[in-house]
Design a protein around this motif. Structure first.
Motif, mmCIF file in Angstrom:
data_model
loop_
_atom_site.group_PDB
_atom_site.id
_atom_site.type_symbol
_atom_site.label_atom_id
_atom_site.label_comp_id
_atom_site.label_asym_id
_atom_site.label_seq_id
_atom_site.Cartn_x
_atom_site.Cartn_y
_atom_site.Cartn_z
ATOM 1 N N HIS A 84 54.497 55.969 23.660
ATOM 2 C CA HIS A 84 53.246 56.492 24.213
ATOM 3 C C HIS A 84 52.938 55.898 25.585
ATOM 4 N N THR A 85 53.622 54.819 25.942
ATOM 5 C CA THR A 85 53.443 54.246 27.280
ATOM 6 C C THR A 85 54.280 55.048 28.261
ATOM 7 N N ARG A 86 53.630 55.775 29.145
ATOM 8 C CA ARG A 86 54.339 56.640 30.094
ATOM 9 C C ARG A 86 54.257 56.145 31.526
ATOM 10 N N ILE A 87 53.234 55.345 31.844
ATOM 11 C CA ILE A 87 53.068 54.835 33.204
ATOM 12 C C ILE A 87 52.692 53.361 33.130
ATOM 13 N N VAL A 88 53.394 52.527 33.898
ATOM 14 C CA VAL A 88 53.031 51.120 34.055
ATOM 15 C C VAL A 88 52.801 50.874 35.539
ATOM 16 N N VAL A 89 51.613 50.415 35.880
ATOM 17 C CA VAL A 89 51.254 50.167 37.274
ATOM 18 C C VAL A 89 51.185 48.657 37.493
ATOM 19 N N LEU B 96 58.998 53.453 41.121
ATOM 20 C CA LEU B 96 58.505 53.886 42.429
ATOM 21 C C LEU B 96 57.983 52.663 43.167
ATOM 22 N N THR B 97 58.645 52.325 44.257
ATOM 23 C CA THR B 97 58.193 51.189 45.054
ATOM 24 C C THR B 97 57.621 51.679 46.369
ATOM 25 N N ILE B 98 56.650 50.948 46.869
ATOM 26 C CA ILE B 98 56.037 51.257 48.152
ATOM 27 C C ILE B 98 56.330 50.127 49.130
ATOM 28 N N ASP B 99 57.216 49.211 48.730
ATOM 29 C CA ASP B 99 57.555 48.051 49.548
ATOM 30 C C ASP B 99 58.543 48.462 50.633
ATOM 31 N N GLN C 133 48.732 55.559 52.795
ATOM 32 C CA GLN C 133 49.850 55.097 51.975
ATOM 33 C C GLN C 133 49.458 55.023 50.502
ATOM 34 N N GLU C 134 48.291 54.443 50.226
ATOM 35 C CA GLU C 134 47.837 54.339 48.850
ATOM 36 C C GLU C 134 47.573 55.713 48.249
ATOM 37 N N TYR C 135 46.977 56.604 49.045
ATOM 38 C CA TYR C 135 46.717 57.954 48.534
ATOM 39 C C TYR C 135 48.027 58.663 48.217
ATOM 40 N N MET C 136 49.013 58.562 49.110
ATOM 41 C CA MET C 136 50.286 59.232 48.893
ATOM 42 C C MET C 136 51.042 58.620 47.713
ATOM 43 N N ALA C 137 50.850 57.337 47.459
ATOM 44 C CA ALA C 137 51.449 56.732 46.277
ATOM 45 C C ALA C 137 50.909 57.390 45.015
ATOM 46 N N MET C 138 49.607 57.662 44.998
ATOM 47 C CA MET C 138 49.016 58.323 43.848
ATOM 48 C C MET C 138 49.448 59.783 43.768
ATOM 49 N N GLU C 139 49.606 60.435 44.916
ATOM 50 C CA GLU C 139 50.124 61.808 44.932
ATOM 51 C C GLU C 139 51.528 61.848 44.329
ATOM 52 N N LYS C 140 52.390 60.924 44.760
ATOM 53 C CA LYS C 140 53.764 60.899 44.251
ATOM 54 C C LYS C 140 53.781 60.578 42.765
ATOM 55 N N LEU C 141 52.914 59.691 42.331
ATOM 56 C CA LEU C 141 52.818 59.394 40.902
ATOM 57 C C LEU C 141 52.442 60.653 40.121
ATOM 58 N N GLY C 142 51.481 61.415 40.629
ATOM 59 C CA GLY C 142 51.105 62.655 39.968
ATOM 60 C C GLY C 142 52.257 63.648 39.903
ATOM 61 N N GLN C 143 53.051 63.727 40.983
ATOM 62 C CA GLN C 143 54.201 64.625 40.996
ATOM 63 C C GLN C 143 55.246 64.212 39.960
ATOM 64 N N ASP D 201 57.740 65.423 34.315
ATOM 65 C CA ASP D 201 58.042 65.095 32.915
ATOM 66 C C ASP D 201 59.537 64.877 32.680
ATOM 67 N N GLU D 202 60.237 64.382 33.703
ATOM 68 C CA GLU D 202 61.679 64.122 33.576
ATOM 69 C C GLU D 202 61.956 62.734 33.035
ATOM 70 N N TRP D 203 60.994 61.805 33.158
ATOM 71 C CA TRP D 203 61.228 60.421 32.770
ATOM 72 C C TRP D 203 60.282 60.006 31.650
ATOM 73 N N ASP D 204 60.797 59.151 30.775
ATOM 74 C CA ASP D 204 59.962 58.601 29.698
ATOM 75 C C ASP D 204 58.905 57.657 30.243
ATOM 76 N N LEU D 205 59.295 56.935 31.287
ATOM 77 C CA LEU D 205 58.438 55.850 31.781
ATOM 78 C C LEU D 205 58.491 55.804 33.297
ATOM 79 N N ILE D 206 57.322 55.748 33.916
ATOM 80 C CA ILE D 206 57.203 55.611 35.373
ATOM 81 C C ILE D 206 56.584 54.247 35.649
ATOM 82 N N ILE D 207 57.276 53.429 36.436
ATOM 83 C CA ILE D 207 56.766 52.109 36.802
ATOM 84 C C ILE D 207 56.450 52.132 38.294
#
Length: 462
Positions: A25-30, A60-63, A139-149, A154-160
């Motif tokens: 049930h854990t699909r996203i870890v921030v 997904l890294t923003i570094d 940058q922060e907004y686009m990180a959230m946009e990419k997370l939403g995409q 729904d290709e991955w079980d887990l997004i970090i």
């Protein structure tokens, strides 16, 4: 590695990392926190561990430093997820990684929500190019946009997600509202007014007022920049609502039960203060907090020796050495007092005169005055006879004791800082990650971090 005395109190809840990663049930870890605390490394280590435990993971890294790509053996990361080789996939998991390209993500939004002509006009607009490359919060907004995409795919079980290296960890949560405020601001509405009124009548009605306003703005901004902004606003008008809608949707996604926030901090006052602010903000926004990762915690295999005792022992050794230095030297024997410098008595004299010694040939004539070669041992033989004196051993022991005392003082400071946080937030589960002796630069290092993330306080290493 032996256990140390830096583990948490029994009353502090323990963050069970493997339980979190294994939960379907854990699909996203921030991973969030202030800059320089190890968010990128933590996110990568979690990704490797989750993949090797059977999850299909994308990190997904923003570094922009590209450390994640280097540690995963990838030549370069970009805006497209790339599979990481070398991960143990026997459990059925996979690991992909990507690095946010802020401008490219913005371009994809424009291309996906505007017709070809309008999209080209926007992409070529100078004001848009500046906005997409460096506007505060983009940058922060686009990180959230990419997370939403990624989540919609729904290709991955887990997004970090490794959040941006912002001055404040709160920027990640504030960015959508900040960009929305900009798009809803009075300045934008004024620039959009002519287009919204429409027609010659509307433009004639606003002509006097707009000419006065644009004249003033032209002096402040420059005529060309003002025209670029007005062109951008006119082209983007139909998309403004979409930005706000997607930002709200992603915000709700972060509040969903399948999301888990991990606050990463170093055992330092400023980092833990920032972590405390973030914990309080997550609670206020009703976002699910999984726990705190306390990174780079120092330990000691001799924690039972306190700093005070170590310093006292070092001082005692130093005092003893000082006493020995002032003591009288041992008296010479009669044979030593009567013998000439370099002379050898008895049968050994014959061997010396013939350039022979028990340890080999000695070049008496070639030796230099004051050296051990003339009438003494050769350099090689002399080296074999050198042993550490009691004074040098005592100096070394005193130095090591002082180093240990410094380490124990660091441990005590880190423990006090940690305990202040746990006292303020006793409900927050915590896991500690011991400091590694060097930088993490490959998958083996990421696995080691993952092992330490999941290490129980009662566990010990060999």
């Amino acid at each position: 590695m032996t256990s140390d005395n830096t583990t948490l109190d029994a009353s502090a809840p323990r963050l069970e990392v493997d339980t979190l990663l294994d939960d379907p049930h854990t699909r996203i870890v921030v991973c969030c926190g202030s800059g320089g605390v190890g968010k990128t490394t933590t996110a990568a280590a979690l990704g490797v561990r989750a993949a090797e435990r059977g999850r299909k993971v994308v990190v997904l890294t923003i570094d922009p430093a590209r450390r994640l790509a280097q540690s995963m053996g990838i030549s370069e990361l970009d805006n497209v997820p790339r599979q990481v080789k070398g991960v143990d996939e026997t459990s059925g998991g996979e690991l992909h990684a990507m690095m946010l390209d802020m401008k490219r993500t913005f371009d994809e939004i424009v291309e996906g929500h505007a017709d070809a002509d309008r999209a080209r006009a926007i992409l070529e607009n100078p004001f848009y190019q500046s906005l997409s490359a460096g506007f505060a919060g983009t940058q922060e907004y686009m990180a959230m946009e990419k997370l939403g995409q990624l989540r919609a795919n729904d290709e991955w079980d887990l997004i970090i997600v490794d959040t941006p290296p912002s001055r404040s960890a709160l920027d990640f949560l504030d960015a959508p509202k900040r960009l929305g405020s900009f798009l809803d601001g009075k300045f934008i509405r004024v620039l959009m007014a002519p287009a919204k009124v429409g027609g010659r009548a509307g433009m004639k009605f606003l002509n006097v007022g707009m000419s006065m306003m644009t004249g003033t703005l032209s002096k402040l901004m420059g005529g060309q920049l003002l025209r670029d902004v007005q062109t951008f606003v006119a082209a983007m008008d139909t998309m403004f609502g979409g930005f706000r809608t997607r930002a709200d949707a992603t915000y709700r996604l972060l509040q969903a039960p399948g999301t888990a926030f991990l606050v990463v901090a170093a055992p330092e006052r400023d980092a833990l203060r920032e972590a405390a602010y973030f914990v309080e903000r997550l609670a206020a926004e009703q976002m699910p907090l999984a726990g705190l990762v306390l990174n780079r915690v120092h330990g000691s295999g001799a924690a039972q020796l306190s700093a005070e005792r170590a310093l006292a022992a070092a001082e005692a050794l130093t005092d003893r050495m000082a006493e020995d230095t002032h003591a009288d030297p041992p008296a010479e024997t009669d044979a030593e007092a009567g013998a000439a410098p370099g002379a050898v008595a008895g049968p050994a004299a014959d061997r010396t005169e013939n350039n022979l010694e028990a340890n080999g040939i000695v070049d008496l004539d070639g030796g230099k005055a004051g050296s051990r070669t003339a009438g003494g041992l050769s350099p090689a033989a002399a080296a074999e006879h050198v042993t550490p004196t009691s004074a040098s051993a005592a100096q070394l022991a005193a130095g090591l004791l002082r180093l240990h005392a410094e380490r124990m003082q660091v441990l005590a400071r880190e423990r006090r800082t940690r305990d202040r946080f746990t006292a303020l937030h006793p409900e927050v589960p915590v896991t500690e990650v011991g400091a590694l002796p060097g930088d993490v630069h490959d998958l083996a290092g990421l696995r080691a971090i993952g092992d330490r993330l999941a290490l129980n306080p009662t566990d010990t290493d060999d």
